[in-house]
Motif scaffolding. Structure first.
Motif, PDB file in Angstrom:
ATOM      1  N   LEU A 124      55.807  53.785  -3.994  1.00  0.00           N
ATOM      2  CA  LEU A 124      56.757  54.174  -2.946  1.00  0.00           C
ATOM      3  C   LEU A 124      57.523  55.397  -3.434  1.00  0.00           C
ATOM      4  CD1 LEU A 124      58.118  50.610  -2.127  1.00  0.00           C
ATOM      5  CD2 LEU A 124      56.456  51.943  -0.796  1.00  0.00           C
ATOM      6  N   VAL A 153      61.444  49.026   1.294  1.00  0.00           N
ATOM      7  CA  VAL A 153      61.120  47.905   2.180  1.00  0.00           C
ATOM      8  C   VAL A 153      60.032  48.231   3.207  1.00  0.00           C
ATOM      9  CG1 VAL A 153      62.077  46.337   3.893  1.00  0.00           C
ATOM     10  CG2 VAL A 153      63.404  46.935   1.900  1.00  0.00           C
ATOM     11  N   CYS A 154      60.096  49.400   3.821  1.00  0.00           N
ATOM     12  CA  CYS A 154      59.234  49.623   4.988  1.00  0.00           C
ATOM     13  C   CYS A 154      57.845  50.164   4.649  1.00  0.00           C
ATOM     14  CB  CYS A 154      59.914  50.562   5.974  1.00  0.00           C
ATOM     15  SG  CYS A 154      60.034  52.260   5.375  1.00  0.00           S
ATOM     16  N   GLY A 155      57.692  50.788   3.511  1.00  0.00           N
ATOM     17  CA  GLY A 155      56.379  51.306   3.116  1.00  0.00           C
ATOM     18  C   GLY A 155      56.005  52.636   3.748  1.00  0.00           C
ATOM     19  N   THR A 156      56.905  53.231   4.549  1.00  0.00           N
ATOM     20  CA  THR A 156      56.591  54.491   5.234  1.00  0.00           C
ATOM     21  C   THR A 156      56.326  55.626   4.246  1.00  0.00           C
ATOM     22  OG1 THR A 156      58.090  53.755   6.981  1.00  0.00           O
ATOM     23  CG2 THR A 156      57.420  56.059   7.062  1.00  0.00           C
ATOM     24  N   CYS A 157      56.960  55.583   3.068  1.00  0.00           N
ATOM     25  CA  CYS A 157      56.863  56.677   2.096  1.00  0.00           C
ATOM     26  C   CYS A 157      55.740  56.452   1.082  1.00  0.00           C
ATOM     27  CB  CYS A 157      58.192  56.829   1.358  1.00  0.00           C
ATOM     28  SG  CYS A 157      58.542  55.381   0.327  1.00  0.00           S
ATOM     29  N   ALA A 165      61.581  56.039   6.075  1.00  0.00           N
ATOM     30  CA  ALA A 165      62.454  55.380   7.057  1.00  0.00           C
ATOM     31  C   ALA A 165      63.602  54.700   6.335  1.00  0.00           C
ATOM     32  CB  ALA A 165      61.678  54.409   7.913  1.00  0.00           C
ATOM     33  N   CYS A 166      63.327  53.646   5.552  1.00  0.00           N
ATOM     34  CA  CYS A 166      64.434  52.846   5.020  1.00  0.00           C
ATOM     35  C   CYS A 166      65.036  53.396   3.735  1.00  0.00           C
ATOM     36  CB  CYS A 166      63.964  51.415   4.778  1.00  0.00           C
ATOM     37  SG  CYS A 166      62.867  51.221   3.355  1.00  0.00           S
ATOM     38  N   LYS A 167      64.274  54.149   2.962  1.00  0.00           N
ATOM     39  CA  LYS A 167      64.684  54.615   1.630  1.00  0.00           C
ATOM     40  C   LYS A 167      65.123  53.462   0.730  1.00  0.00           C
ATOM     41  CE  LYS A 167      66.077  59.423   2.337  1.00  0.00           C
ATOM     42  NZ  LYS A 167      67.190  60.350   2.268  1.00  0.00           N
ATOM     43  N   GLY A 168      64.682  52.277   1.029  1.00  0.00           N
ATOM     44  CA  GLY A 168      65.123  51.114   0.255  1.00  0.00           C
ATOM     45  C   GLY A 168      63.973  50.294  -0.329  1.00  0.00           C
ATOM     46  N   CYS A 207      60.132  56.789  -2.333  1.00  0.00           N
ATOM     47  CA  CYS A 207      61.596  56.674  -2.298  1.00  0.00           C
ATOM     48  C   CYS A 207      62.141  55.890  -3.485  1.00  0.00           C
ATOM     49  CB  CYS A 207      62.069  56.050  -0.987  1.00  0.00           C
ATOM     50  SG  CYS A 207      61.782  54.269  -0.844  1.00  0.00           S
TER      51      CYS A 207
HETATM   52  S1  FES Z   1      61.161  54.818   2.972  1.00  0.00           S
HETATM   53 FE1  FES Z   1      60.916  52.676   3.277  1.00  0.00          FE
HETATM   54  S2  FES Z   1      59.905  52.061   1.447  1.00  0.00           S
HETATM   55 FE2  FES Z   1      60.340  54.152   1.073  1.00  0.00          FE
END
Ligand code: FES
Length: 374
Positions: free
Chosen positions: A357, A325-329, A320-323, A359
């Motif tokens: 992560l 932050v969100c933990g989705t990856c 999601a965020c690629k930053g 990302c």
């Molecule tokens: S996409 Fe959000 S932490 Fe990697």
């Protein structure tokens, strides 16, 4: 996977924020069940053909088969997604949505819990508090919220409703940084010094160290200050749960991330995670990944993250965020070593268990193997 959901309602919360309610059709309700505190990723493709994703926390009480999903969105200056969400996502439009994820969760149980939130950080905590108080008669919740002014405060009515409904079990403390208050609390920003001085006098029994869980959510500065203040007041690290809402490039105000660790405060580095090192020769790195039960191995291009290599070959890789932050990856590192640029999403226990992560991960060994399903 993403599903298109209809916008059922848009309610203006403040001048620069709104709550979006999305309809979940009956056949998708089990897939969109969520725990209190989780978030969803929304995506769109812009005029330049670029795909943009943002995560937004769910604010309603959690449910096993929700008919709707409700998120709070705050307009971020130059924020491409929030501008689109607040200006174009009107009633009847559709938006693509990933099922809920996130580990900033409080499953209802008896006990005393508290939260320190800033700005839109109220969003997941509203769901956490409302679910807890509704489902668990032996639970109490104290909310300490910080905002600039009353006019800029999101979800005022919902929070007031909790106060009316649970006068003996819900305590609210509001600190406004740019407005005089009648509560006796001086206005101004909540920093570590102020929180350390204020917290012991704000809470009802059982007192700071005996609380069963602390939930910190908002901008990085506030979350770090609150965490340091709590640690100095004797709160065990395991009872502090954090989620950062970022507002920097690529991460708009509604972005949620389950966090506990920043790179600057990471604990001892677990096996497989290493510090930055000289880059490996171009074309010499292979990334192997398992995703949705299927595996593959691909050569990495120069400068790519593990996520970018996988995405070039598997469009269904979650992010999601690629930053950081969100933990989705989040993936489990099965072999090899990586360096993470930054980590606002994984807790120390997850790092110890070998999660990274994707990302933010850059290989330090010629072969790296990760598992998205672990
Ligand atoms: S996409 Fe959000 S932490 Fe990697």
């Amino acid at each position: 996977m993403f599903h298109p959901l209809h916008v059922r309602a848009v309610e203006q919360l403040t001048d620069d924020s709104a709550a979006l309610t999305l309809d979940v059709p009956p056949e998708l309700r089990a897939a969109y069940a969520y725990a209190p505190g989780q978030h969803i990723a929304l995506r769109r493709t812009n005029e330049r053909g670029e795909e943009i994703r943002r995560t937004y926390s769910l604010c309603d009480p959690a449910g096993a088969a929700p008919e709707t999903l409700r998120v709070g969105v705050r307009l971020v200056e130059r924020g491409e997604f929030s501008t689109y969400a607040l200006k174009e996502l009107t009633e009847g439009r559709t938006v693509e949505v990933l099922p809920p994820t996130g580990r900033f969760i409080l499953e209802p149980r008896p006990g005393h819990f508290a939260a320190v939130v800033g700005g839109s950080g109220i969003t997941p905590v509203l769901s956490i508090a409302a679910t807890l108080l509704k489902r668990e008669p032996e639970a109490r919740f104290c909310l300490i919220r910080s905002d600039r002014t009353t006019a800029s405060t999101m979800f005022l009515e919902e929070v007031a409703d909790l106060k009316d409904r649970y006068p003996d079990r819900f305590q609210l403390v509001t600190v406004l940084s740019r407005e005089e208050q009648h509560s006796g609390l001086a206005s101004g920003r909540l920093d570590e010094e102020r929180l350390t001085a204020l917290l012991p006098s704000l809470l009802y029994a059982p007192g700071i160290p005996a609380m069963d869980g602390w939930y910190l959510c908002g901008p990085l500065g506030l979350v770090e200050s609150a965490s340091k203040a709590l640690r100095s007041l004797g709160v065990p690290r395991s009872r502090i749960h954090q989620e950062i809402f970022h507002a920097d490039a690529g991460m708009e105000g509604g972005v949620a991330a389950n966090t506990l660790t920043t790179t600057s405060t990471s604990p001892a580095r677990p096996a497989g995670l290493a510090g930055p090192a000289g880059s490996l020769p171009t074309g010499s790195v292979t990334v192997s990944a398992t995703l949705a039960g299927r595996g593959g191995s691909w050569p990495m291009d120069d400068g790519e993250s593990v996520l970018e290599t996988v995405l070039r070959n598997r469009a269904d890789a979650p992010y999601a965020c690629k930053g950081g932050v969100c933990g989705t990856c989040r993936v489990r590192l099965l072999s090899g070593e990586v360096h993470m640029d930054r980590n606002y999403a994984l807790e120390p226990e997850e790092l110890d268990a070998g999660y990274v992560l994707a990302c933010q991960s850059h290989p330090l060994t010629p072969k790296v193997e990760v598992d998205f399903d672990a």
